[in-house]
Design an enzyme around this catalytic site. Sequence first.
Site, PDB file in Angstrom:
ATOM      1  N   CYS A 115       0.818  -1.231   0.000  1.00 43.72           N
ATOM      2  CA  CYS A 115       0.000   0.000   0.000  1.00 43.72           C
ATOM      3  C   CYS A 115       0.840   1.264   0.000  1.00 43.72           C
ATOM      4  CB  CYS A 115      -0.947   0.003   1.189  1.00 43.72           C
ATOM      5  SG  CYS A 115      -1.939  -1.513   1.330  1.00 43.72           S
ATOM      6  N   HIS A 255      -3.664   7.009   2.672  1.00 44.20           N
ATOM      7  CA  HIS A 255      -4.049   5.671   2.206  1.00 44.20           C
ATOM      8  C   HIS A 255      -5.419   5.346   2.784  1.00 44.20           C
ATOM      9  CE1 HIS A 255      -4.162   1.535   1.253  1.00 44.20           C
ATOM     10  NE2 HIS A 255      -3.860   1.088   2.455  1.00 44.20           N
ATOM     11  N   ASN A 285     -10.106  -0.531   0.403  1.00 48.94           N
ATOM     12  CA  ASN A 285      -8.648  -0.465   0.353  1.00 48.94           C
ATOM     13  C   ASN A 285      -8.175  -0.996  -1.001  1.00 48.94           C
ATOM     14  OD1 ASN A 285      -5.878  -0.880   0.620  1.00 48.94           O
ATOM     15  ND2 ASN A 285      -6.023  -1.717   2.687  1.00 48.94           N
TER      16      ASN A 285
END
Length: 328
Positions: A115, A255, A285
């Site tokens: 990520c 994020h 996500n």
Amino acid sequence: MSLHPVGIIGTGKYVPERILTNHDLEQMVETNDEWIVTRTGIRERRMAAATEATSDLAYEASKRALAAAGLTAEDLDLILVATITPDMFFPSTACLLQDKLGAKKAAAFDLSAACSGFIYGLATASNMIATGMYKHVLVVGAETLSRITDYTDRNTCILFGDGAGAVVLGQVEEGRGFLSFELGADGSGGELLKVGGGGSRLPASADTISEKQHYIYMAGNDVFKFAVRIMGSAAEDALAKAGKTKEDVDLLVPHQANIRIIQSALNRLNLPEDKAMINLDKYGNMSAASIPVALAEAVEQNRVNPGDCLVLVGFGGGLTWGSSVLIW
């Protein structure tokens, strides 16, 4: 050697058409909409079509970023794709994207930092431009996490979605562009978030398949604690490096993993929620794609103006983290 100021000169995003809602997940695993929203902030996520792979999502986002930058694929010197869900082990997704775009003059490679990959990619590309090695670099965060998600595991299947975001980096005028980067890693936490099967340690076999080693494993509580700690501190470190303070921040682009993690970062930076770009309710996500998609949407929504101070920050498997401060 004098360094050239480097900034983002075009943004683009692409998300697949298919939507998987929390109510859809209620039919698949033992969960419910209220539980998911309360704990994560996620309401729906996008799912790639059977015919779509990561390079396809990256291609659509890249076309839009190039158009926004007023450039063609021929103008690119390098293509860098941050992903943990490549089309295949090799060739790289970046090479497949280079061919789709027709970027004949561009070098191409993939970067794996989960990520945090997009921030790692920005740091790599911006330094190549700053030193004069390249003029225009395409940085893409693209994922098809639905392909490595176990939809019988209610702890992870509620979290992840597919999508791609892209930016074109180039030289900008003095006083604009990237001011700082803060990158970090703690490999001792590698076991907390991983796909164990399919590599040289555990090659694909009947056993790795039956043991679901090819799906995302996450020790949720441990990763959550790490994220809450690192998101705020990484942002603070990047601000200090840039000679900026919390009061200077016009927009935080974090994020998009969990609303509680984002809120903890906002609290640490003393920022109200309207100073953060939050879209995880729509997409969940998307790993390396989360930050560039959020940034592209912020630009679409006119939430970013010339001279604004932006902080980008993320964390992910590795464990890794990264943050950046830039003047738009």
